[in-house]
Structure formats: C-alpha cells, structure tokens
Design a protein around this motif. Structure first.
Motif, PDB file in Angstrom:
ATOM      1  N   VAL A 344       0.837  -1.207   0.000  1.00 25.18           N
ATOM      2  CA  VAL A 344       0.000   0.000   0.000  1.00 25.18           C
ATOM      3  C   VAL A 344       0.867   1.250   0.000  1.00 25.18           C
ATOM      4  N   VAL A 345       1.889   1.276   0.854  1.00 25.28           N
ATOM      5  CA  VAL A 345       2.794   2.426   0.918  1.00 25.28           C
ATOM      6  C   VAL A 345       3.456   2.658  -0.434  1.00 25.28           C
ATOM      7  N   ASN A 346       3.957   1.584  -1.033  1.00 24.68           N
ATOM      8  CA  ASN A 346       4.623   1.702  -2.334  1.00 24.68           C
ATOM      9  C   ASN A 346       3.643   2.113  -3.427  1.00 24.68           C
ATOM     10  N   GLY A 347       2.421   1.576  -3.363  1.00 27.65           N
ATOM     11  CA  GLY A 347       1.427   1.900  -4.378  1.00 27.65           C
ATOM     12  C   GLY A 347       1.011   3.367  -4.336  1.00 27.65           C
ATOM     13  N   ILE A 348       0.781   3.884  -3.131  1.00 23.07           N
ATOM     14  CA  ILE A 348       0.415   5.299  -3.000  1.00 23.07           C
ATOM     15  C   ILE A 348       1.594   6.175  -3.407  1.00 23.07           C
ATOM     16  N   GLY A 349       2.789   5.758  -3.009  1.00 25.61           N
ATOM     17  CA  GLY A 349       3.977   6.522  -3.385  1.00 25.61           C
ATOM     18  C   GLY A 349       4.140   6.637  -4.887  1.00 25.61           C
ATOM     19  N   LYS A 350       3.895   5.545  -5.597  1.00 20.94           N
ATOM     20  CA  LYS A 350       4.000   5.559  -7.050  1.00 20.94           C
ATOM     21  C   LYS A 350       2.929   6.451  -7.660  1.00 20.94           C
ATOM     22  N   ARG A 351       1.715   6.367  -7.130  1.00 22.92           N
ATOM     23  CA  ARG A 351       0.604   7.154  -7.672  1.00 22.92           C
ATOM     24  C   ARG A 351       0.833   8.646  -7.466  1.00 22.92           C
ATOM     25  N   LEU A 352       1.500   9.010  -6.369  1.00 23.92           N
ATOM     26  CA  LEU A 352       1.732  10.420  -6.068  1.00 23.92           C
ATOM     27  C   LEU A 352       3.123  10.893  -6.478  1.00 23.92           C
ATOM     28  N   SER A 353       3.865  10.031  -7.177  1.00 23.42           N
ATOM     29  CA  SER A 353       5.210  10.369  -7.657  1.00 23.42           C
ATOM     30  C   SER A 353       6.151  10.755  -6.508  1.00 23.42           C
ATOM     31  N   LEU A 354       6.111   9.989  -5.432  1.00 24.13           N
ATOM     32  CA  LEU A 354       6.970  10.239  -4.278  1.00 24.13           C
ATOM     33  C   LEU A 354       8.220   9.382  -4.367  1.00 24.13           C
ATOM     34  N   ASN A 355       9.322   9.860  -3.795  1.00 18.89           N
ATOM     35  CA  ASN A 355      10.573   9.111  -3.833  1.00 18.89           C
ATOM     36  C   ASN A 355      10.800   8.393  -2.503  1.00 18.89           C
ATOM     37  N   ASP A 356      11.936   7.711  -2.382  1.00 14.68           N
ATOM     38  CA  ASP A 356      12.238   6.934  -1.183  1.00 14.68           C
ATOM     39  C   ASP A 356      12.333   7.810   0.056  1.00 14.68           C
ATOM     40  N   TYR A 357      12.846   9.023  -0.115  1.00 14.05           N
ATOM     41  CA  TYR A 357      12.938   9.944   1.026  1.00 14.05           C
ATOM     42  C   TYR A 357      11.539  10.285   1.551  1.00 14.05           C
ATOM     43  N   ASP A 358      10.596  10.521   0.645  1.00 13.35           N
ATOM     44  CA  ASP A 358       9.229  10.849   1.039  1.00 13.35           C
ATOM     45  C   ASP A 358       8.551   9.684   1.747  1.00 13.35           C
ATOM     46  N   LEU A 359       8.831   8.456   1.307  1.00  9.79           N
ATOM     47  CA  LEU A 359       8.158   7.270   1.840  1.00  9.79           C
ATOM     48  C   LEU A 359       8.858   6.682   3.061  1.00  9.79           C
ATOM     49  N   GLU A 360      10.068   7.124   3.328  1.00 11.99           N
ATOM     50  CA  GLU A 360      10.837   6.562   4.451  1.00 11.99           C
ATOM     51  C   GLU A 360      10.088   6.613   5.782  1.00 11.99           C
ATOM     52  N   PRO A 361       9.470   7.733   6.181  1.00 18.13           N
ATOM     53  CA  PRO A 361       8.772   7.757   7.469  1.00 18.13           C
ATOM     54  C   PRO A 361       7.670   6.697   7.587  1.00 18.13           C
ATOM     55  N   SER A 362       6.900   6.502   6.529  1.00 17.85           N
ATOM     56  CA  SER A 362       5.832   5.504   6.569  1.00 17.85           C
ATOM     57  C   SER A 362       6.396   4.093   6.605  1.00 17.85           C
ATOM     58  N   ARG A 363       7.421   3.840   5.826  1.00 18.17           N
ATOM     59  CA  ARG A 363       8.038   2.517   5.824  1.00 18.17           C
ATOM     60  C   ARG A 363       8.646   2.186   7.181  1.00 18.17           C
ATOM     61  N   MET A 364       9.272   3.175   7.815  1.00 16.64           N
ATOM     62  CA  MET A 364       9.904   2.932   9.102  1.00 16.64           C
ATOM     63  C   MET A 364       8.867   2.758  10.214  1.00 16.64           C
ATOM     64  N   ALA A 365       7.779   3.530  10.156  1.00 19.82           N
ATOM     65  CA  ALA A 365       6.708   3.367  11.143  1.00 19.82           C
ATOM     66  C   ALA A 365       6.079   1.987  11.027  1.00 19.82           C
ATOM     67  N   LEU A 366       5.913   1.510   9.799  1.00 15.30           N
ATOM     68  CA  LEU A 366       5.373   0.178   9.571  1.00 15.30           C
ATOM     69  C   LEU A 366       6.333  -0.883  10.085  1.00 15.30           C
ATOM     70  N   HIS A 367       7.613  -0.707   9.826  1.00 13.74           N
ATOM     71  CA  HIS A 367       8.618  -1.678  10.246  1.00 13.74           C
ATOM     72  C   HIS A 367       8.734  -1.749  11.767  1.00 13.74           C
ATOM     73  N   ARG A 368       8.714  -0.592  12.431  1.00 17.46           N
ATOM     74  CA  ARG A 368       8.927  -0.560  13.882  1.00 17.46           C
ATOM     75  C   ARG A 368       7.664  -0.858  14.679  1.00 17.46           C
ATOM     76  N   PHE A 369       6.505  -0.317  14.264  1.00 16.37           N
ATOM     77  CA  PHE A 369       5.291  -0.437  15.071  1.00 16.37           C
ATOM     78  C   PHE A 369       4.172  -1.227  14.399  1.00 16.37           C
ATOM     79  N   GLY A 370       4.306  -1.524  13.110  1.00 13.70           N
ATOM     80  CA  GLY A 370       3.267  -2.264  12.408  1.00 13.70           C
ATOM     81  C   GLY A 370       2.094  -1.381  12.031  1.00 13.70           C
ATOM     82  N   ASN A 371       1.025  -2.015  11.590  1.00 15.92           N
ATOM     83  CA  ASN A 371      -0.204  -1.299  11.242  1.00 15.92           C
ATOM     84  C   ASN A 371      -0.992  -1.074  12.531  1.00 15.92           C
TER      85      ASN A 371
END
Length: 468
Positions: A344-371
């Motif tokens: 989902v994070v990657n899909g929204i990022g692609k749709r909004l033309s976001l890069n890895d820097y933009d998506l890093e906070p969401s990816r890290m929150a998912l990795h550390r605390f989950g959904n």
C-alpha cells in the motif's frame, strides 16, 4: 449642518462594512485548529513480536494447513513489518481464541491512560480544561462508553462534549479531527482531546480464510492521543495548524461499501475481510479526494500548469491522478502515507510520484510499530519530527483510508522547528536500518519446497517448532 449629516450618512455604510469585516476576521481566527501536542503509545518490551513469538502464535491455530502456512510466510515477509512490533496481551498469553470483555477493556485502558498520562504530564493542559473529548475505536463500543471511562478516570468537567466514533477503520483519526474542526467553528476558546486506537486482541482471527488472515499479519497494538485548541492565546505553544481537510465517502457504491467488511467465516470465526476490489476503490477515492484538496493546497501556478498540460495531452481521465503531471510537491513538503502494509505504501507513493525519502517515514513506522490502524499516521509524524525534518512553514499531507469506503486527507502547516524524539527516542538512531528483509524467509523458506506436499503435516509442524 446638512453637509455634516450627508457626510455622516456616507461614512455610515463604510463604518458598518469595516465592523462587519473585522468581525469576520476575528471569527475566522477563532475557527483555527491548532495541534498542541500528541503522544503515541509504546507497549512493554515483553510484548514484542519477534520471529519466535510469531511462530508460537501461528502454531497454536490448529485450523491451518501447509497451504495456509505458505500464505502466512509470503504475507509476513512482504508486509514490511519488523521484529519489534507489539502484540495484545491476550494474544501473547495464548487467549486469542477466547477473549473476554476484560481483555478488551484492559487493552483500551492501557493505551488510553498511558498516552493520556504522558500527554497531561508533559503539557500545560490539565484534564479539567478539556472541553471536547472524541474517542475512535473501530471494533469495540462498550457501555458505558469509552469516553465515559476517560471522563471518570480523570474527573473531567460535567459540561464536556464527548463523542464515540466506531467503524471508521484506519481513517478514524482524521474523521475525529474533522469533527473537532467543525465544532471549533461554533465554540470559541475550546480545548479538544482526541484518542485514536483499535481493539486488536479481541478481534484476532482464528480461521483459515486467507483474506481474513491478513489482519493477523499486519495489525499491532498502538494508538495516539492528541490535544487541539482554537485559543489564540495558546498559539505560541502549538506544533501544527490545520490548513484544510477533505473527506471522500464511496459508501453509496455497493463495491465501495463491501470492500472492507467484518464478517464470520463458515465455521463461525469472526474476522475482517478485504475484497479483491479494494485497490481499485481506494485509487478512485484517492483520485476524487486529491482533485478537491489540490485546489486548496497547491499554488495557482501549479494548478494552471496542470490544467494546461491536461488539456494539451487530452488525458483528463477520472482514473488518473499523476499521469497528467500533477506535482504535489509544488505546495507540500512532507507526506504521511498510512503505514498499513508495504504494498500500500509503495502503491500510494508511485501514484503520487513520491521518492524513497518521502516514503521513508511511513516505511519505518510500519517496520517498527506495524499497522496500528487510526493511530498509524502519528507514528509517521513522530518519525519526521525525531529525524528533525519538520521546519517552520513546512506543509504536511496526511492520507488515510477507512471502511465505508472512505478516503480522508488533510494538510498541516508546521508552526516552529520540531525535533522531539517522542516515541522513537530509544531507536531513532537505528533507523532506517541497513535492510528491511524479514528473517521469516531465511528461517522458513523450506515451507515452499514441493516435496512437503507429500509429507505428514504433523512432521512439518514439529520441524517448525524446532526451527523456532
């Protein structure tokens, strides 16, 4: 004398217009919504779900076979979750099949009172000053209400305006903020408290329907409490100012209404089912929402460029958002993407033309605390703050999706440089980690071997116990 009267009559409408405009300005200032503080929940270390703990929980479900184990392995590996997310107490204690009312209330009390104690202790607001209280928990609504438990615990005033929101899913937090914003339009000098979390433990799925098994793999214990105000005298204490919020609801469509549903399987096991059409519905809802929000959040030059490009390329399709060149970064600096799962994070990022820097906070929150459902966006915001990314004047887009089907997005303006490590203080130096590869695949990839289809499943279960 007549000339004086004539002059007075001419000036009277001007004076009236000036007073009216001044009144409108003062009224508009009172309607502002400021975020004073927020506090995310972090459970005790003995509730961390590492690989071994996950395996013990999975092996307790006697309804699963080899096919379901392979599905779980693939889902967990691709989920984006790490080994430090937190499990509900009853699940860690092995009571996921028979949760009681006490388990549900204990889970809520722990999240509520931990975050609220920290929130009140760390700010200049006392419980007796709270004018509005909103609690959103999607899957649990007891009597007396959850707001009543908070009011009773902190002995809040009798005139408090209390609301309980349920069934909103991951979007509940922004729905609550929209309610606060609308109440601020009517009431002056108010302080509002919003508590967002989810009842995970009592809603554990013990069956074998694959779409319903996803929730067990993704959802974890978490939540957030937030303080808001429209008092101009407290503006200097505020972190963020709400610029706009846009809500899109597709519940009138049967496809949208049915794509995220709490149901029972044929064996009576209750769980949360996500339909195959959810990705298409979410994309449609996001598109509709951003078309309205863009008019409020992006500069006129970008809107004009976008409109001109759309016309020239003849691609003004209702199914496309970014393909015609909408640049959200022209008016927005940071993006809080819901930390639901990696796809989902990657899909929204692609749709909004976001890069890895933009998506890093969401990816890290998912990795550390989950959904963490409706609390998830605030872990993302906390990561941005802990990394000292949020500077005065920056604008933040928060994106959320919820059952119904809903897409609710808002834009915040940062009022001062923010650098509190908050809930990330014990681990922010370790993020982002060198690798996000889940160790499950390394330890249990042998589950995908074809020859296991001809082996006794009891032997497979024994082998997994030994690996754990």
């Amino acid at each position: 004398m007549g000339q004086v009267i004539f002059t007075a009559l001419c000036l009277l409408p001007i004076l009236y217009a000036f007073i009216y405009l001044a009144k409108l300005v003062l009224q508009w200032r009172d309607q502002c919504c400021y975020l004073l503080a927020y506090e995310c929940y972090k459970a005790a270390d003995d509730r961390k779900l590492d690989t071994s703990s996950c395996l013990k929980i999975v092996l307790r479900n006697k309804n699963l076979g080899l096919d379901e184990y392979r599905f779980l392995l693939k889902t967990i590996v691709n989920s984006g979750l790490g080994e430090e997310t937190y499990s509900p107490r009853n699940v860690m204690a092995g009571r996921e099949n028979c949760p009681g009312l006490g388990d549900a209330l204990l889970e809520m009390d722990d999240i509520f009172f931990t975050t609220l104690d920290n929130l009140f202790n760390g700010n200049r607001v006392s419980p007796s000053e709270i004018d509005i209280l909103i609690v959103n928990v999607s899957l649990f609504s007891p009597s007396p209400s959850l707001t009543a438990r908070i009011v009773n615990r902190y002995k809040m005033k009798s005139s408090i305006k209390a609301f309980n929101l349920s069934g909103m899913g991951c979007s509940g937090s922004l729905v609550a903020i929209d309610l606060v914003r609308n109440m601020f339009k009517t009431y002056k000098n108010m302080i509002a408290l919003v508590v967002s979390t989810e009842s995970v433990g009592p809603n554990w799925y013990s069956g074998q329907v694959k779409p319903m098994m996803l929730a067990n793999c993704l959802y974890r214990s978490g939540g957030c409490s937030m303080l808001f105000t429209n008092k101009r005298g407290l503006r200097h204490l505020a972190l963020l100012k709400l610029k706009c919020i846009v809500r899109t609801h597709l519940g009138s469509s049967d496809e949208g209404y049915g794509c995220s549903f709490q149901v029972e399987d044929k064996h009576g096991y209750r769980g949360f089912n996500l339909s195959k059409s959810i990705a298409k519905v979410a994309a449609k809802a996001l598109t509709m929402n951003l078309r309205v929000l863009a008019l409020k959040a992006l500069p006129v030059t970008e809107l004009f460029r976008y409109a001109l490009t759309s016309r020239l390329q003849k691609k003004a399709s209702t199914k496309e958002v970014v393909s015609v060149g909408l640049n959200l970064k022209a008016g927005l600096d940071h993006f809080c993407i819901p930390p639901t799962e990696a796809a989902v994070v990657n899909g929204i990022g692609k749709r909004l033309s976001l890069n890895d820097y933009d998506l890093e906070p969401s990816r890290m929150a998912l990795h550390r605390f989950g959904n963490t459902s409706s609390g998830g966006l605030w872990y993302v915001l906390g990561y941005m703050e802990a990394k000292k990314r949020l500077k005065k004047g920056n604008k933040i887009l928060m994106v959320s999706f919820g059952a119904g089907y809903e897409c609710n997005n808002c834009v915040w303006k940062v009022l001062r440089d923010l650098d509190d490590a908050n809930v990330w203080k014990d681990c922010i130096d370790r993020y982002p980690p060198p690798s996000l590869i889940n160790p499950f695949m390394q330890r249990y990839s042998w589950l995908n071997y074809e020859f296991l289809s001809f082996v006794s499943f009891d032997q497979i279960r024994d082998a997994m116990k030994q690996c754990g």
